[in-house]
Write a protein that holds these residues in place. Structure first.
Motif, PDB file in Angstrom:
ATOM      1  N   TYR A 116       8.017 -36.839  87.943  1.00 11.80           N
ATOM      2  CA  TYR A 116       9.305 -36.185  88.838  1.00 11.80           C
ATOM      3  C   TYR A 116       9.689 -37.254  89.810  1.00 11.80           C
ATOM      4  O   TYR A 116       8.991 -38.091  90.286  1.00 11.80           O
ATOM      5  CB  TYR A 116       8.453 -35.133  89.994  1.00 11.80           C
ATOM      6  N   PHE A 117      10.834 -37.314  89.753  1.00 12.63           N
ATOM      7  CA  PHE A 117      11.839 -38.390  90.350  1.00 12.63           C
ATOM      8  C   PHE A 117      11.281 -39.832  90.081  1.00 12.63           C
ATOM      9  O   PHE A 117      10.943 -40.375  91.071  1.00 12.63           O
ATOM     10  CB  PHE A 117      11.732 -37.868  91.848  1.00 12.63           C
ATOM     11  N   PRO A 118      11.409 -40.267  88.921  1.00 13.59           N
ATOM     12  CA  PRO A 118      10.901 -41.336  88.574  1.00 13.59           C
ATOM     13  C   PRO A 118      12.053 -42.568  89.214  1.00 13.59           C
ATOM     14  O   PRO A 118      13.109 -42.197  89.222  1.00 13.59           O
ATOM     15  CB  PRO A 118      10.806 -41.706  86.942  1.00 13.59           C
ATOM     16  N   ASP A 119      11.325 -43.694  89.482  1.00 11.35           N
ATOM     17  CA  ASP A 119      12.015 -44.642  90.031  1.00 11.35           C
ATOM     18  C   ASP A 119      13.299 -45.148  89.191  1.00 11.35           C
ATOM     19  O   ASP A 119      13.129 -45.315  88.023  1.00 11.35           O
ATOM     20  CB  ASP A 119      11.490 -46.065  90.303  1.00 11.35           C
ATOM     21  N   PRO A 120      14.705 -44.984  89.811  1.00 14.36           N
ATOM     22  CA  PRO A 120      15.790 -44.989  88.840  1.00 14.36           C
ATOM     23  C   PRO A 120      16.173 -46.319  88.370  1.00 14.36           C
ATOM     24  O   PRO A 120      16.968 -46.555  87.454  1.00 14.36           O
ATOM     25  CB  PRO A 120      16.961 -44.390  89.804  1.00 14.36           C
ATOM     26  N   TRP A 121      15.740 -47.508  89.281  1.00 14.42           N
ATOM     27  CA  TRP A 121      15.894 -48.905  88.773  1.00 14.42           C
ATOM     28  C   TRP A 121      17.611 -48.847  88.453  1.00 14.42           C
ATOM     29  O   TRP A 121      17.890 -49.273  87.517  1.00 14.42           O
ATOM     30  CB  TRP A 121      15.209 -49.298  87.580  1.00 14.42           C
ATOM     31  N   TRP A 122      18.234 -48.946  89.595  1.00 21.01           N
ATOM     32  CA  TRP A 122      19.773 -48.644  89.408  1.00 21.01           C
ATOM     33  C   TRP A 122      20.434 -49.626  88.669  1.00 21.01           C
ATOM     34  O   TRP A 122      21.403 -49.734  87.909  1.00 21.01           O
ATOM     35  CB  TRP A 122      20.350 -48.689  90.981  1.00 21.01           C
ATOM     36  N   ARG A 127      17.223 -51.824  84.138  1.00 17.78           N
ATOM     37  CA  ARG A 127      17.031 -50.536  83.317  1.00 17.78           C
ATOM     38  C   ARG A 127      15.991 -50.446  82.477  1.00 17.78           C
ATOM     39  O   ARG A 127      15.091 -49.409  81.998  1.00 17.78           O
ATOM     40  CB  ARG A 127      18.276 -50.037  82.640  1.00 17.78           C
ATOM     41  N   LYS A 128      15.538 -51.549  81.799  1.00 19.48           N
ATOM     42  CA  LYS A 128      14.558 -51.548  80.856  1.00 19.48           C
ATOM     43  C   LYS A 128      13.205 -51.118  81.743  1.00 19.48           C
ATOM     44  O   LYS A 128      11.954 -50.896  80.998  1.00 19.48           O
ATOM     45  CB  LYS A 128      14.394 -52.869  80.141  1.00 19.48           C
ATOM     46  N   ARG A 129      13.062 -51.298  83.065  1.00 19.24           N
ATOM     47  CA  ARG A 129      11.702 -50.939  83.531  1.00 19.24           C
ATOM     48  C   ARG A 129      11.588 -49.605  83.914  1.00 19.24           C
ATOM     49  O   ARG A 129      10.545 -49.012  84.463  1.00 19.24           O
ATOM     50  CB  ARG A 129      11.870 -51.414  85.167  1.00 19.24           C
ATOM     51  N   ARG A 130      12.548 -48.628  83.549  1.00 20.41           N
ATOM     52  CA  ARG A 130      12.433 -47.309  83.763  1.00 20.41           C
ATOM     53  C   ARG A 130      11.259 -46.672  82.704  1.00 20.41           C
ATOM     54  O   ARG A 130      11.038 -47.041  81.782  1.00 20.41           O
ATOM     55  CB  ARG A 130      13.786 -46.579  83.227  1.00 20.41           C
ATOM     56  N   ILE A 131      10.873 -45.590  83.352  1.00 15.29           N
ATOM     57  CA  ILE A 131       9.573 -45.061  82.625  1.00 15.29           C
ATOM     58  C   ILE A 131      10.024 -44.200  81.512  1.00 15.29           C
ATOM     59  O   ILE A 131       9.244 -44.165  80.569  1.00 15.29           O
ATOM     60  CB  ILE A 131       8.719 -44.373  83.652  1.00 15.29           C
ATOM     61  N   MET A 132      11.067 -43.536  81.774  1.00 16.98           N
ATOM     62  CA  MET A 132      11.593 -42.787  80.384  1.00 16.98           C
ATOM     63  C   MET A 132      12.256 -43.533  79.330  1.00 16.98           C
ATOM     64  O   MET A 132      13.233 -43.521  79.002  1.00 16.98           O
ATOM     65  CB  MET A 132      12.552 -41.558  81.008  1.00 16.98           C
ATOM     66  N   ARG A 133      11.290 -44.476  78.820  1.00 13.37           N
ATOM     67  CA  ARG A 133      11.859 -45.460  77.847  1.00 13.37           C
ATOM     68  C   ARG A 133      11.182 -45.186  76.471  1.00 13.37           C
ATOM     69  O   ARG A 133      10.237 -44.536  76.450  1.00 13.37           O
ATOM     70  CB  ARG A 133      11.779 -46.844  78.246  1.00 13.37           C
ATOM     71  N   PRO A 134      11.692 -45.369  75.298  1.00  5.23           N
ATOM     72  CA  PRO A 134      11.431 -45.040  73.928  1.00  5.23           C
ATOM     73  C   PRO A 134       9.906 -45.313  73.858  1.00  5.23           C
ATOM     74  O   PRO A 134       9.142 -44.249  73.280  1.00  5.23           O
ATOM     75  CB  PRO A 134      11.958 -46.174  73.006  1.00  5.23           C
ATOM     76  N   ASP A 135       9.468 -46.626  74.255  1.00 10.07           N
ATOM     77  CA  ASP A 135       7.864 -46.831  73.754  1.00 10.07           C
ATOM     78  C   ASP A 135       6.942 -45.875  74.693  1.00 10.07           C
ATOM     79  O   ASP A 135       5.797 -45.280  74.443  1.00 10.07           O
ATOM     80  CB  ASP A 135       7.505 -48.240  74.248  1.00 10.07           C
ATOM     81  N   PHE A 136       7.242 -45.673  76.059  1.00 13.57           N
ATOM     82  CA  PHE A 136       6.420 -44.795  76.782  1.00 13.57           C
ATOM     83  C   PHE A 136       6.733 -43.462  76.290  1.00 13.57           C
ATOM     84  O   PHE A 136       5.476 -42.651  76.227  1.00 13.57           O
ATOM     85  CB  PHE A 136       6.806 -45.217  78.310  1.00 13.57           C
TER      86      PHE A 136
END
Ligand SMILES: C[S@@+](CC[C@H](N)C(=O)[O-])C[C@H]1O[C@@H](n2cnc3c(N)ncnc32)[C@H](O)[C@@H]1O
Length: 213
Positions: A116-122, A127-136
């Motif tokens: 819920y509401f993961p950090d957006p890393w504007w 952006r590569k720090r976003r949690i909704m990335r392919p490897d995760f």
């Protein structure tokens, strides 16, 4: 939107049953380390101040819930919220969810993952720090049981749309299923603190749910 300073946790609260440090987890994953009851396990990534991890387990006592929070102060705060309610089925891990998923969680062991509401890393370079990335997302896919669910909410439209695209490209899940919007019946009747803040400021919230095949 910035975050306010946290109130101090009452030092008289014994957090030891409720809060675990990632670096002190047993080498072999064992749900019995956290919970007395054997039950389907749901994980929240990034619990923040812990509204979800202290309300959902109270409403669903036949499931176990584990919150993982990277900011030590927030992990402690959320654990204190669980402790005050004396919940038998909610625990916090203070640490980074990525290595816990990658190195600790067994395949097909988790009934649901909540983000819920993961950090957006504007900034673009972050952006590569976003949690909704392919490897995760592939790790979520690996640890989910068949028919296990991912719940993902954010207020950032661009992050939501990018995540829908990344999910479509990285994993083969059913969804996104629409999520009905509930009207709150009291001041803390929201899924998380961020949902509360966004709705009180009339910001849109984007919600999606997926199911592993
Ligand atoms: C924007 S806040 C949202 C908090 C809460 N989910 C809510 O909706 O109120 C995002 C949270 O995720 C945590 N977080 C970010 N990356 C994380 C990671 N890799 N593992 C665990 N927690 C993480 C942050 O410390 C922060 O508390």
């Amino acid at each position: 939107m910035g975050r306010r300073a946290l109130r101090q946790v009452d030092p008289r609260i014994d957090l030891s049953p409720y809060l675990h440090l990632a670096q002190q987890l047993p080498a072999a994953w064992d749900s019995g380390f956290f919970f007395d009851q054997s039950a389907p396990l749901e994980i929240e990534v990034g619990s923040g101040k812990g509204l979800f991890i202290s309300t959902e387990p109270a409403a669903r006592p036949d499931r176990n819930f584990l919150g993982i929070e990277i900011a030590a102060g927030y992990a402690k705060y959320a654990a204190a919220r669980i402790a005050r309610r004396g919940l038998h089925n909610a625990r916090m891990i203070s640490g980074d969810a990525a290595p816990i998923f990658r190195e600790r969680l067994p395949s097909s062991s988790i009934a649901a993952v909540h983000i819920y509401f993961p950090d957006p890393w504007w900034k673009k370079r972050h952006r590569k720090r976003r949690i909704m990335r392919p490897d995760f997302l592939q790790q979520i896919d690996r640890v989910l049981q068949p028919a296990g669910r991912l719940h993902f909410w954010t207020d950032v439209q661009e992050y939501f749309e990018e995540s829908m695209q990344t999910i479509a490209e990285s994993v083969r899940w059913h969804g996104p299923f629409p999520v009905p919007i509930r009207q709150p019946s009291h001041d803390l009747d929201y899924r998380t603190h961020f949902e509360r803040r966004m709705r009180l400021h009339s910001h849109l919230v984007y919600r999606a749910e997926f199911q592993k095949s």
